[in-house]
Scaffold this active site. Sequence first.
Site, PDB file in Angstrom:
ATOM      1  N   ASP A 307       0.852  -1.179   0.000  1.00 18.54           N
ATOM      2  CA  ASP A 307       0.000   0.000   0.000  1.00 18.54           C
ATOM      3  C   ASP A 307       0.894   1.238   0.000  1.00 18.54           C
ATOM      4  OD1 ASP A 307      -3.204   0.590   1.648  1.00 18.54           O
ATOM      5  OD2 ASP A 307      -2.123   1.746   0.152  1.00 18.54           O
ATOM      6  N   GLU A 495     -10.520   6.955   4.677  1.00 20.28           N
ATOM      7  CA  GLU A 495      -9.488   6.348   5.520  1.00 20.28           C
ATOM      8  C   GLU A 495      -9.523   6.910   6.945  1.00 20.28           C
ATOM      9  OE1 GLU A 495      -6.526   6.169   1.666  1.00 20.28           O
ATOM     10  OE2 GLU A 495      -5.792   5.337   3.549  1.00 20.28           O
TER      11      GLU A 495
END
Length: 617
Positions: A307, A495
């Site tokens: 990521d 997020e």
Amino acid sequence: MKKIMIILVLFLFLIGCEQINPNPEPTDPCIINPDDETCDQLPYDEDIDQQIQEFLFEMSLEEKVGQMVQAERSSVTPTDVSTYYIGSILSGGGSHPTAFNDSADVWYQMVYDYQYAAMNSGANIPLIYGTDAVHGHNNLYGATIFPHNIGLGAANDPELVYEISKATAKEMLTTGITWNFAPALSIVQNIGWGRSYEGYSENPEIFESLTQSAIKGYEENGVSATAKHYLADGATTNGIDQGDVNLSEQTLRDIYLLPYIEAIEAGVDTVMISYSSINGVKMHEQAYWIQDVLKDELGFEGFVVSDWNAIQQLSGSYQEQVAKSINAGVDMLMEPYTWRDAIEAIKTNVEANIISMDRINDAVSRIIRVKLESGLFDNPYAREDTAVLYSDEHQALAREAVRRGLVLLKNDNQSLPLEKNESIYLTGTASDHVGYMSGGWTTYWQGNTSADIGVGTSIKNAITNVLNENSGQIVNNINDAQTVVVVLSELPYSEGVGDNQILTLTGGNADPNNLNALNIAQQAHQNGKNVVGILISGRPLLLGDYLQYFDSFVAAWLPGSEGGLGIADVIFGDYDFTGKLSYTWPKSIAYVGYNSNREDYDENLVQFPYGYGLTYA
Ligand code: GLC
């Protein structure tokens, strides 16, 4: 004689295939026409393993290492692609070629320029360009914005999910982008997590039904999918984004590994590793879960991508972080800005025998395999006609998805459906705001807080259209209204920005204007009006004492560009509600995290249980 000639010609052709140069000269862009799937390049020979071995034999270490690094478009040029043999580039959330309202042509030109450089350098291996098109091609101005996954979980229809992935793939291909960092397979245990809306549900059974469709809808239509974020990203303690998962291996296998087994069965091309950790060890260095379980035990043959900057959360120097992640089984490093350092670090580790050439060759062969099998070599400049963007068909699909995801939580005194000739008073910021209805990952990473996202119909405009066609009206004076529609919402977030331990209608990520809207609902209720509540949110929220002021209450989640039309279709009765909660709706903060995976799940302890949803019928 003729037969001999044909055999001879066929034989020569086959020999020609065997000798085909795996590094063809670039050709002109190839437009995929609906009636003509071919391109003017010869199809590659079928023996992919043979081709991969040829590439590995011919490629230098630099060319191999370049394939293992992904750069962000804002930090890399086509010249860099040629110089460093870069194998992948991404657009992070909101990373447009020049501006948020760039056209598909501008996007395509950008991707084409990178691709042309890749096809004209090193081993002439096509670049794979990735982006987060998590609810439509949401970085692209003018793309259809579908409901976020929490609404698709409430609809729970595999066919619908397949069609949405297919439509998204086609809109992505108008920009030449062939890799989607989707679907998220997050089985969300605590709705305090800012990414709750990216998951379909708290319960693995919903993923059993939807995962394969979500992935096949991309991969059967020209786009590589990503199963993310491996493993158990939605199970961190208290739903802390990038936090720690404190669970036994058996529980991890019984619940969180299931969607990845489905994904591998669906032929997913890539898996993205989670920032989070399991029992204190960061996923990005978990060789057991990545190499031993995902690759060896489950037989995943695609490639694993890290990521965004995630390896930099590991302990040690950058060189050590690179070694740990790659030796754990990560094949490609998403190092948006430090991609040069990543290249150097990989080479240094190889020269020091800390990363073996076997590991490098395994990573590169996986990456090349995906590029060969996905058709990138055959069609490096593939493009879909821009007529598919926000097409009538895609708008209708999104509108249907909105309808199917709505959940009717309360409907006293036949509050709904509304009459089309009523006088309606409407309040709430999100009642006239397509950006709020779309939530995070829309135009920008954190969503779009201006009303214009280039497409869509607000709730207010949709309701006004219905009333105008049926001699009803929107009234500006609440005293003239029979029905008061109150739209409540969260502000868009993505997020960790959405991590929230308050979760009320007036705190945390809630729109500050909700308080005013709730006061209006209370007064309207006390004045005997019919009060309809519509909640635009990325998760269930604690309703507290406010629910009593509403005769009916609808969970609309983050419905996207067609949210207004889909909501109007149902509240005026053209369609019935079909959505069922894919997340438990808690009654108090103490029960956030209490959900249907518990053996002793007691529906009396929650506001509305998993699977709950009323209908008109
Ligand atoms: C983000 C997210 C991930 C996304 C990636 C690229 O931080 O964690 O889901 O695909 O970076 O934008």
